[in-house]
Design an enzyme around this catalytic site. Structure first.
Site, PDB file in Angstrom:
ATOM      1  N   CYS A  53      11.108 115.347  89.048  1.00 32.55           N
ATOM      2  CA  CYS A  53       9.756 115.880  88.932  1.00 32.55           C
ATOM      3  C   CYS A  53       8.719 114.803  88.660  1.00 32.55           C
ATOM      4  O   CYS A  53       7.622 114.842  89.207  1.00 32.55           O
ATOM      5  CB  CYS A  53       9.710 116.921  87.816  1.00 32.55           C
ATOM      6  SG  CYS A  53       8.075 117.584  87.500  1.00 32.55           S
ATOM      7  N   THR A 120       4.560 129.529  81.860  1.00 35.08           N
ATOM      8  CA  THR A 120       5.747 128.798  82.293  1.00 35.08           C
ATOM      9  C   THR A 120       5.881 127.561  81.425  1.00 35.08           C
ATOM     10  O   THR A 120       4.941 126.783  81.296  1.00 35.08           O
ATOM     11  CB  THR A 120       5.638 128.394  83.778  1.00 35.08           C
ATOM     12  OG1 THR A 120       5.597 129.577  84.578  1.00 35.08           O
ATOM     13  CG2 THR A 120       6.831 127.555  84.198  1.00 35.08           C
ATOM     14  N   MET A 217      12.457 121.060  96.903  1.00 38.17           N
ATOM     15  CA  MET A 217      11.357 120.779  97.834  1.00 38.17           C
ATOM     16  C   MET A 217      10.956 119.313  97.787  1.00 38.17           C
ATOM     17  O   MET A 217      11.013 118.690  96.723  1.00 38.17           O
ATOM     18  CB  MET A 217      10.135 121.639  97.479  1.00 38.17           C
ATOM     19  CG  MET A 217      10.345 123.123  97.644  1.00 38.17           C
ATOM     20  SD  MET A 217       8.837 124.055  97.214  1.00 38.17           S
ATOM     21  CE  MET A 217       8.741 123.782  95.452  1.00 38.17           C
ATOM     22  N   ARG A 285      -1.563 134.116  95.297  1.00 35.80           N
ATOM     23  CA  ARG A 285      -1.754 133.153  94.215  1.00 35.80           C
ATOM     24  C   ARG A 285      -2.807 132.104  94.531  1.00 35.80           C
ATOM     25  O   ARG A 285      -2.883 131.611  95.656  1.00 35.80           O
ATOM     26  CB  ARG A 285      -0.432 132.441  93.912  1.00 35.80           C
ATOM     27  CG  ARG A 285       0.627 133.355  93.371  1.00 35.80           C
ATOM     28  CD  ARG A 285       2.035 132.812  93.634  1.00 35.80           C
ATOM     29  NE  ARG A 285       3.013 133.863  93.445  1.00 35.80           N
ATOM     30  CZ  ARG A 285       3.271 134.809  94.340  1.00 35.80           C
ATOM     31  NH1 ARG A 285       2.640 134.818  95.493  1.00 35.80           N
ATOM     32  NH2 ARG A 285       4.158 135.743  94.088  1.00 35.80           N
ATOM     33  N   ARG A 287      -4.482 128.454  92.378  1.00 34.24           N
ATOM     34  CA  ARG A 287      -4.162 127.528  91.296  1.00 34.24           C
ATOM     35  C   ARG A 287      -5.424 126.820  90.822  1.00 34.24           C
ATOM     36  O   ARG A 287      -6.140 126.225  91.629  1.00 34.24           O
ATOM     37  CB  ARG A 287      -3.141 126.474  91.766  1.00 34.24           C
ATOM     38  CG  ARG A 287      -1.784 127.055  92.094  1.00 34.24           C
ATOM     39  CD  ARG A 287      -0.889 126.026  92.783  1.00 34.24           C
ATOM     40  NE  ARG A 287       0.372 126.624  93.165  1.00 34.24           N
ATOM     41  CZ  ARG A 287       1.480 126.614  92.419  1.00 34.24           C
ATOM     42  NH1 ARG A 287       1.458 125.986  91.264  1.00 34.24           N
ATOM     43  NH2 ARG A 287       2.585 127.204  92.810  1.00 34.24           N
ATOM     44  N   ASP A 522     -38.293  95.236 103.032  1.00 35.30           N
ATOM     45  CA  ASP A 522     -39.477  95.020 103.868  1.00 35.30           C
ATOM     46  C   ASP A 522     -40.733  94.832 103.024  1.00 35.30           C
ATOM     47  O   ASP A 522     -41.571  93.969 103.326  1.00 35.30           O
ATOM     48  CB  ASP A 522     -39.643  96.216 104.809  1.00 35.30           C
ATOM     49  CG  ASP A 522     -40.903  96.100 105.663  1.00 35.30           C
ATOM     50  OD1 ASP A 522     -40.989  95.134 106.436  1.00 35.30           O
ATOM     51  OD2 ASP A 522     -41.794  96.968 105.530  1.00 35.30           O
TER      52      ASP A 522
END
Length: 561
Positions: A53, A120, A217, A285, A287, A522
């Site tokens: 992770c 979580t 994944m 969902r 996030r 200029d």
């Protein structure tokens, strides 16, 4: 009917609707998916360093000032709730490392229409915090746990394996407190924890635990390969060797998990098949990252900042416009789902990425799941929405025809009109004489700074005539500021443009800064030929496919003069 009014502040384009915004308008995407579930990352920090992770030394963290405050989190969540969000999941990093997490949950509980406040967590501090969190309003819990073996836990988390006992004690406490079910997330990996599959199932015999197996994944910063991924169907076959009556259950609406159970067991087993069988069609969902960026899809690279407009005084209507645009830009499927064949071919060609997710490290995962390394080359968009093929993932010049090599304009006819903003800066370095004359308003040609501002605004409006391949767009507002730093002998120029159109306004800002700087040159050239124009650069842009914010501001250049 939408009316646009122009005001003087930076957030000059206000949306005034003749009818009240509804759930269907703001949080429903172009494929009819209604989003009633918001994941909110409270922090980027984590107290574990799981090998699949996060890098051993941890990830680079944002400055505290760039993270949402508690009040900002509550305001944004309240805004989402008014539009139909009824479920919040607080994540991280690891959310329990945030010292005032209990107070945040209490504030979320007071938001009307929120039915579920979930969290979580890696579970390390549940025995310390869970009672207070439940009293504050937490009513659903997911715990990330990838092994039941102490030594293996230490190897995976790069922490003392004896900490596993704390996690298991936290799960038991959650069950005693009435959390039902307690969801346990596990990234199933061959050669790591696949041999524990039977033990994981056994955890559900007498406990109301929903053990959920997540397919491995690919994302950046670890060593993903196809051989370590266990497809969910293979896991089912393995379980059925010991439990032939292993059977599917009825899935909840919008569930990411395919539910199964062993008859007679108190708990259940779920399979989150992100890689082999997507659930994009029922996705509900969104996030909200710890730094205030909104992601409509875990696999999308583009993030839309809500923090910046919030801090710049945007109204609820303006914030809802930004949210609505982000939702409506959501793709039908993420690339792993939409281009499965091409992705599998890339995977089988060798190591695809530097690695996968631990569910509790939501903010870190969401930032890195779309970054993969193929043959040493960085393919940032391997996991973004559908496109015209693998070639779109390679860096390319958009104004060059891919077949003939000729210069061409980009076709924007298929893009939606969105609110676009950009800010650019430039600097003019002067000698002492020119600096003094500007300060005293004594230049023969007149007020240098006022003329430079006007020239910049005119240039922004004429960008499409000056830069051959730029589109002619409708500018809602352009502001150009030119200020003299008399002490350092500098003129600092800042240009900001706002448009509601199909393409961005960064070129208008850069043109405004450049012409304003040339105007200063200029008007001062009669007294000095040593004037230097420098540091013309884009600072930020929003509203397009990807937002941009320069890491180093103009002050960094000043410090190096």
């Amino acid at each position: 009917m939408l009316l646009r009014t122009i005001c003087k502040n930076k957030w000059s384009v206000k949306s005034i609707s003749t009818k009240k915004s509804s759930f269907n308008e703001v949080l429903t995407d172009t494929f009819g998916r209604k989003h009633n579930y918001l994941r909110v990352s409270l922090t980027e920090r984590c107290n574990l360093r799981c090998e699949y992770c996060m890098p051993l030394k941890g990830a680079k963290l944002s400055e505290q000032s760039k993270l949402l405050s508690n009040n900002e989190i509550v305001r944004l969540v309240s805004l989402f709730a008014k539009q139909g969000v009824d479920k919040i999941r607080i994540t991280g990093g690891e959310p329990t490392v945030k010292k005032d997490i209990t107070q945040i949950v209490e504030s979320l509980r007071d938001i009307r229409k929120l039915k579920t406040i979930a969290m979580t967590t890696n579970g390390l501090t549940l025995t310390k915090h869970l009672v207070d969190l439940q009293r504050a309003g937490l009513n659903a819990l997911n715990v990330s746990l990838d092994t039941l073996q102490q030594n293996k836990y230490g190897n995976i988390t790069r922490r003392d394996g004896r900490l596993l006992k704390k996690v298991l004690a936290g799960i038991d406490l959650a069950l005693q407190l009435g959390f039902s079910p307690v969801k346990v997330n596990c990234v199933l990996m061959r050669g790591i924890n696949f041999d524990e599959l039977g033990d994981f199932v056994e955890m559900t015999r007498d406990r109301k635990i929903n053990y959920r197996f997540i397919e491995f994944m690919p994302f950046s910063m670890n060593d993903w390969n196809e051989k370590r991924m266990v497809p969910y169907k293979e896991a089912i076959r393995e379980i059925m060797k010991s439990h032939p009556n292993f059977e599917p259950c009825v899935n909840e609406p919008n569930s990411t998990s395919k539910m199964y159970r062993v008859p007679g067991y108190a708990g259940s087993i779920g399979f989150i098949s992100s890689m082999t069988d997507d659930y994009c069609d029922s996705c509900n969902r969104l996030r909200l990252m710890a730094d205030g960026n909104l992601k409509a899809c875990l696999f999308q690279n583009n993030e839309i900042s809500l923090r910046d407009p919030l801090r710049e005084g945007a109204s609820d209507e303006e914030l809802l416009d930004i949210i609505s645009n982000a939702v409506k830009d959501k793709k039908r499927k993420h690339a792993v789902a939409d281009r499965t064949k091409s992705v599998v071919i890339v995977i089988r060609g060798g190591p695809l990425a530097r690695n996968v997710c631990m569910a509790s490290s939501d903010d870190f995962l969401a930032r890195n799941v779309c970054k993969a390394s193929i043959g040493g080359h960085h393919a940032r968009n391997i996991c973004t929405g559908s496109g015209s093929g693998g070639g779109d993932d390679e860096p390319r010049l958009t104004h060059v025809d891919g077949r003939s090599g000729d210069a061409c304009m980009v076709d924007v006819s298929g893009k939606r009109e969105t609110r676009r903003t950009a800010t650019a800066v430039a600097q003019v370095r002067l000698d002492a004489t020119a600096t003094r004359l500007i300060a005293e308003d004594a230049c023969k040609k007149g007020d240098v700074l006022s003329v430079a501002r006007l020239a910049g605004i005119c240039a922004a409006k004429a960008t499409w005539q000056l830069i051959p391949l730029c589109h002619q767009i409708r500018l809602d507002s352009v502001t150009v500021d030119a200020r003299l730093d008399e002490h350092r002998g500098r003129v600092h120029i800042t240009a900001t443009a706002v448009s509601t159109d199909r393409t961005g306004v960064e070129m208008e800002c850069l043109t405004a800064c450049s012409v304003a700087a040339l105007t200063v040159y200029d008007m001062c050239k009669a007294v000095s030929r040593d004037t230097v124009i420098e540091h013309v650069k884009l600072l930020s842009k929003t509203g397009g496919k990807t937002d941009y914010r320069a890491e180093d501001k103009l002050n960094d250049h000043k410090a190096n003069d």
